[in-house]
Motif scaffolding. Structure first.
Motif, mmCIF file in Angstrom:
data_model
loop_
_atom_site.group_PDB
_atom_site.id
_atom_site.type_symbol
_atom_site.label_atom_id
_atom_site.label_comp_id
_atom_site.label_asym_id
_atom_site.label_seq_id
_atom_site.Cartn_x
_atom_site.Cartn_y
_atom_site.Cartn_z
ATOM 1 N N LEU A 364 0.807 -1.213 0.000
ATOM 2 C CA LEU A 364 0.000 0.000 0.000
ATOM 3 C C LEU A 364 0.841 1.266 0.000
ATOM 4 C CD1 LEU A 364 -2.965 -0.908 2.366
ATOM 5 C CD2 LEU A 364 -3.039 -0.546 -0.085
ATOM 6 N N GLN A 365 2.151 1.117 -0.041
ATOM 7 C CA GLN A 365 3.010 2.289 -0.167
ATOM 8 C C GLN A 365 2.721 2.924 -1.523
ATOM 9 O OE1 GLN A 365 7.274 1.654 -0.192
ATOM 10 N NE2 GLN A 365 7.430 2.859 1.683
ATOM 11 N N SER A 366 2.447 4.208 -1.529
ATOM 12 C CA SER A 366 1.978 4.837 -2.767
ATOM 13 C C SER A 366 2.522 6.242 -2.915
ATOM 14 C CB SER A 366 0.441 4.877 -2.775
ATOM 15 O OG SER A 366 -0.038 5.703 -3.799
ATOM 16 N N ILE A 367 2.653 6.662 -4.173
ATOM 17 C CA ILE A 367 3.104 8.025 -4.447
ATOM 18 C C ILE A 367 2.118 9.045 -3.880
ATOM 19 C CG2 ILE A 367 1.966 8.141 -6.708
ATOM 20 C CD1 ILE A 367 4.322 9.786 -7.714
ATOM 21 N N MET A 368 0.827 8.670 -3.791
ATOM 22 C CA MET A 368 -0.169 9.622 -3.318
ATOM 23 C C MET A 368 -0.043 9.896 -1.815
ATOM 24 S SD MET A 368 -3.744 7.475 -3.257
ATOM 25 C CE MET A 368 -3.525 6.793 -4.888
ATOM 26 N N LEU A 369 0.753 9.090 -1.106
ATOM 27 C CA LEU A 369 0.956 9.305 0.324
ATOM 28 C C LEU A 369 2.210 10.121 0.621
ATOM 29 C CD1 LEU A 369 0.087 5.723 1.648
ATOM 30 C CD2 LEU A 369 -1.431 7.670 1.279
ATOM 31 N N THR A 370 2.981 10.437 -0.420
ATOM 32 C CA THR A 370 4.200 11.218 -0.207
ATOM 33 C C THR A 370 3.872 12.701 -0.085
ATOM 34 O OG1 THR A 370 4.566 11.472 -2.590
ATOM 35 C CG2 THR A 370 5.590 9.579 -1.528
ATOM 36 N N ASP A 371 4.810 13.470 0.441
ATOM 37 C CA ASP A 371 4.632 14.921 0.535
ATOM 38 C C ASP A 371 4.761 15.544 -0.850
ATOM 39 O OD1 ASP A 371 4.394 14.784 3.289
ATOM 40 O OD2 ASP A 371 6.549 15.006 3.606
ATOM 41 N N PHE A 372 3.928 16.535 -1.119
ATOM 42 C CA PHE A 372 4.047 17.253 -2.395
ATOM 43 C C PHE A 372 5.297 18.123 -2.329
ATOM 44 C CE2 PHE A 372 2.750 20.249 -5.766
ATOM 45 C CZ PHE A 372 2.339 19.326 -6.722
ATOM 46 N N PRO A 373 6.112 18.148 -3.388
ATOM 47 C CA PRO A 373 7.376 18.910 -3.366
ATOM 48 C C PRO A 373 7.195 20.381 -3.013
ATOM 49 C CG PRO A 373 7.311 17.459 -5.269
ATOM 50 C CD PRO A 373 5.943 17.413 -4.658
ATOM 51 N N LYS A 374 8.155 20.907 -2.283
ATOM 52 C CA LYS A 374 8.187 22.324 -1.922
ATOM 53 C C LYS A 374 9.511 22.928 -2.377
ATOM 54 C CE LYS A 374 5.220 21.755 2.141
ATOM 55 N NZ LYS A 374 5.116 21.888 3.629
ATOM 56 N N HIS A 375 9.502 24.233 -2.601
ATOM 57 C CA HIS A 375 10.700 24.942 -3.041
ATOM 58 C C HIS A 375 11.782 24.852 -1.976
ATOM 59 C CE1 HIS A 375 13.107 28.659 -3.979
ATOM 60 N NE2 HIS A 375 13.024 28.090 -5.169
ATOM 61 N N ASP A 376 13.014 24.587 -2.418
ATOM 62 C CA ASP A 376 14.149 24.412 -1.509
ATOM 63 C C ASP A 376 15.252 25.391 -1.903
ATOM 64 O OD1 ASP A 376 16.282 23.603 0.030
ATOM 65 O OD2 ASP A 376 16.293 21.521 -0.681
ATOM 66 N N MET A 377 15.505 26.377 -1.056
ATOM 67 C CA MET A 377 16.525 27.381 -1.363
ATOM 68 C C MET A 377 17.911 26.759 -1.522
ATOM 69 S SD MET A 377 15.280 30.335 -1.848
ATOM 70 C CE MET A 377 16.798 31.312 -1.761
ATOM 71 N N GLY A 378 18.124 25.582 -0.929
ATOM 72 C CA GLY A 378 19.410 24.913 -1.047
ATOM 73 C C GLY A 378 19.724 24.430 -2.452
ATOM 74 N N LEU A 379 18.692 24.317 -3.293
ATOM 75 C CA LEU A 379 18.895 23.861 -4.679
ATOM 76 C C LEU A 379 18.996 25.024 -5.663
ATOM 77 C CD1 LEU A 379 16.393 20.844 -4.826
ATOM 78 C CD2 LEU A 379 18.847 20.800 -4.354
ATOM 79 N N LYS A 380 18.749 26.204 -5.191
ATOM 80 C CA LYS A 380 18.797 27.378 -6.074
ATOM 81 C C LYS A 380 20.237 27.633 -6.514
ATOM 82 C CE LYS A 380 17.073 32.149 -6.278
ATOM 83 N NZ LYS A 380 16.025 31.884 -7.285
ATOM 84 N N ASP A 381 20.454 27.755 -7.821
ATOM 85 C CA ASP A 381 21.813 27.932 -8.347
ATOM 86 C C ASP A 381 21.743 28.670 -9.673
ATOM 87 O OD1 ASP A 381 24.461 27.718 -9.179
ATOM 88 O OD2 ASP A 381 24.696 25.705 -8.344
ATOM 89 N N GLU A 382 21.614 29.984 -9.613
ATOM 90 C CA GLU A 382 21.486 30.790 -10.823
ATOM 91 C C GLU A 382 22.780 30.842 -11.628
ATOM 92 O OE1 GLU A 382 20.091 34.496 -9.320
ATOM 93 O OE2 GLU A 382 17.992 33.840 -9.236
ATOM 94 N N ILE A 383 23.914 30.629 -10.961
ATOM 95 C CA ILE A 383 25.196 30.632 -11.671
ATOM 96 C C ILE A 383 25.271 29.434 -12.617
ATOM 97 C CG2 ILE A 383 27.701 30.391 -11.409
ATOM 98 C CD1 ILE A 383 27.450 31.933 -8.781
ATOM 99 N N ALA A 384 24.920 28.250 -12.075
ATOM 100 C CA ALA A 384 24.932 27.040 -12.910
ATOM 101 C C ALA A 384 23.911 27.164 -14.033
ATOM 102 C CB ALA A 384 24.627 25.815 -12.050
ATOM 103 N N GLU A 385 22.761 27.761 -13.731
ATOM 104 C CA GLU A 385 21.730 27.942 -14.749
ATOM 105 C C GLU A 385 22.259 28.806 -15.890
ATOM 106 O OE1 GLU A 385 17.102 29.465 -15.116
ATOM 107 O OE2 GLU A 385 18.482 30.489 -13.763
ATOM 108 N N SER A 386 22.897 29.908 -15.540
ATOM 109 C CA SER A 386 23.418 30.822 -16.552
ATOM 110 C C SER A 386 24.487 30.152 -17.411
ATOM 111 C CB SER A 386 23.990 32.064 -15.873
ATOM 112 O OG SER A 386 24.591 32.915 -16.825
ATOM 113 N N LYS A 387 25.383 29.416 -16.783
ATOM 114 C CA LYS A 387 26.485 28.806 -17.524
ATOM 115 C C LYS A 387 25.999 27.701 -18.459
ATOM 116 C CE LYS A 387 30.216 29.932 -14.298
ATOM 117 N NZ LYS A 387 31.242 29.446 -13.359
#
Length: 543
Positions: A364-387
């Protein structure tokens, strides 16, 4: 009297419409109340609680059937055969299904009032207004806080669907042909925030089916390459620029998806997820990951990033495409990124249930029981995006040159990039390997400063303030290319001659719509620009 509180509810915020412009239809009905004929001659419905005395013809209205006529005492009573109007019955729906009139009913106390009503604009005054009136009259509350109005689904010609016209679409047939997730995704992507009507034909569902196929095939590739993956989190200290880029792009998608869902922008959500998964994840990161998987020092972390972004994107897609996302989610190896779905749900259960280990089994483990993703400032990387965006745009520019000059895909090319500033030069150096691999460049040269004269027999293109130069000698037959470009010039000249003739004609200028005249002028400007570019190219090729 009945309309006072439903009108005031808009002022107090107890009730609101999305989009707000639909409030006018609601108020038009509330502020211009008319008598409502509530009886209908139907085979089903709430039978009207009116009784007639067979002897004296007296009419009695009562919640319970009377034993005798209050006027003559006769027990010969017959109930009215008419039923209440459909909208009268459906107007009671929000609370009549929750145990009403028992206001202490567990369902009523837990679920009433509801939060959002989703409906079409054509029944705002039929259904929505009546539900609100009855909600306040019988429960002292609005039955919902928000009314989300969507457009009507029409046929491909914009006509309203009806059985008599024969222009309806059977959703079961669409599901059999394209799949239920394709049906759901296509319709969701067509929804507009303004509530405009949606034109639909069978062929439009190919869009959703193609996306479902893309999700399945891309996931299949990723799962094949997750063989031997560990159950560890991503090593954030060992990320490549591409890893950082995809994590940033995913994180930005999460931010926008949550904003869109909170503001009921469902169509925008579907389109955003399509763009992210198909273009960012599949077209670019998965392709880059293929090279990283072949290197022992980047393989493990690349597997973790592939798995993480896939698993989290499936969560974002799940509300729109529940079946395919659940199926793939169950196949993803490891538990580290599945967020302990089973345990999360167990913690929400009452103690007497959570203690029963059999209540939730591993199945009965299901994707519908997981938490919906939230924005994480730790993943923000505008430098990598630009390059990496710089690398992607450079690759696209070089591919366009290949296509424009019919350079075989299998042929490697040489390329030179001239940058006006040192920062741009440094960026090109950092992403050099990506450009060389995915644009099939044998040797990429990056130099500071734009040359005064364009190298002869070369194709060039500007990307921002940088100049990209590709030597053509040895790659194509220059004489044939000169002939081809010369023919293009002749074709453009002939087209321009015809357009100039139109504009010089007073009759055309007087009779043609203003938009057509403007489009003609714009096309002439385009031809002049194309002509200039081709002439400059011919000068270069002839040297």
């Amino acid at each position: 009297e009945l309309s006072e509180r439903p009108i005031k509810a808009l002022e107090t915020g107890e009730l609101g419409f999305i989009p707000e412009r639909w409030t006018k239809i609601y108020l038009d009905w509330m502020e211009n109340v008319r008598d409502w004929c509530i009886s209908r001659q139907l085979w089903w419905g709430h039978q009207i609680p009116a009784y007639y005395c067979d002897d004296c013809k007296e009419m009695i209205v009562a919640t319970e059937k009377p034993d005798k006529c209050p006027k003559c005492g006769s027990s010969n009573l017959t109930q009215e055969t008419d039923v209440l109007d459909t909208w009268f019955s459906s107007g009671l729906w929000p609370f009549s299904t929750m145990g009403w009139p028992d206001l202490e009913s567990p369902d009523f106390k837990k679920f009433y009032p509801t939060s959002v009503l989703v409906t079409g604009f054509d029944i705002i005054f039929f259904w929505v207004a009546r539900m609100v009136v009855m909600g306040y009259e019988f429960t002292d509350k609005s039955p919902f806080k928000t009314v989300y109005i969507h457009g009507l689904i029409r046929d491909e010609k914009g006509q309203k669907m009806s059985k008599s016209k024969g222009n309806t679409i059977d959703p079961v047939e669409i599901i059999d042909r394209y799949g239920s997730d394709a049906l759901r995704f296509t319709l969701t992507s067509l929804v507009t925030y303004g509530g405009q009507d949606i034109k639909v034909s069978d062929e439009r569902f190919e869009y959703g089916r193609n996306f479902a196929n893309k999700i399945w095939n891309a996931s299949k590739f990723v799962l094949m390459n997750l063989e031997g993956v560990d159950d560890s989190e991503i090593d954030m200290s060992a990320l490549t620029i591409a890893d950082r880029w995809i994590l940033h792009k995913y994180n930005e998608a999460v931010l926008e998806v949550n904003k869109n869902l909170e503001s009921y922008r469902f169509g925008e959500t579907a389109q955003l997820l399509y763009e992210f998964f198909w273009n960012s994840y599949c077209d670019w990161y998965v392709e880059i990951a293929k090279t990283q998987l072949n290197k022992p020092d980047t393989k493990s972390n690349t597997q973790r990033v592939l798995r993480y972004v896939l698993e989290r994107t499936l969560r974002l897609l799940h509300p729109v495409m529940p079946h395919i996302t659940e199926e793939i989610w169950q196949l993803i190896p490891g538990k580290i990124y599945k967020n302990n779905a089973q345990e999360n749900e167990l913690q929400k259960l009452p103690a007497k249930q959570s203690s029963a280990s059999a209540f939730f089994t591993p199945a009965l483990q299901s994707i519908m029981l997981t938490d919906f993703p939230k924005h994480d400032m730790g993943l923000k990387d505008e430098i990598a995006e630009s390059k990496l965006n710089t690398a992607i745009e450079t690759i696209k520019s070089l591919r366009n040159i290949r296509q424009a000059f019919n350079i075989p895909v299998s042929a490697t090319i040489q390329a030179k990039i001239y940058s006006e500033d040192a920062t741009a030069q440094e960026t090109f150096e950092v992403v050099r390997s990506y450009i060389e691999i995915f644009a099939r460049v044998e040797r990429l040269s990056v130099k500071l400063g734009i040359p005064a004269e364009i190298p002869s027999q070369s194709a060039t293109t500007m990307m921002g303030t940088s100049l990209i130069v590709v030597p053509l000698a040895g790659l194509i037959d220059l004489d044939k290319e000169i002939q081809r470009q010369t023919k293009k010039l002749e074709t453009l000249a002939q087209e321009k001659k015809g357009l100039d003739s139109r504009l010089s004609s007073p009759k055309f200028l007087e009779s043609a719509p203003k938009e057509v005249v403007e489009l003609t002028k714009e096309r002439i400007k385009e031809i002049e620009q194309q002509t200039q570019s081709i002439q400059e190219l011919l000068k270069s090729l002839a040297k």
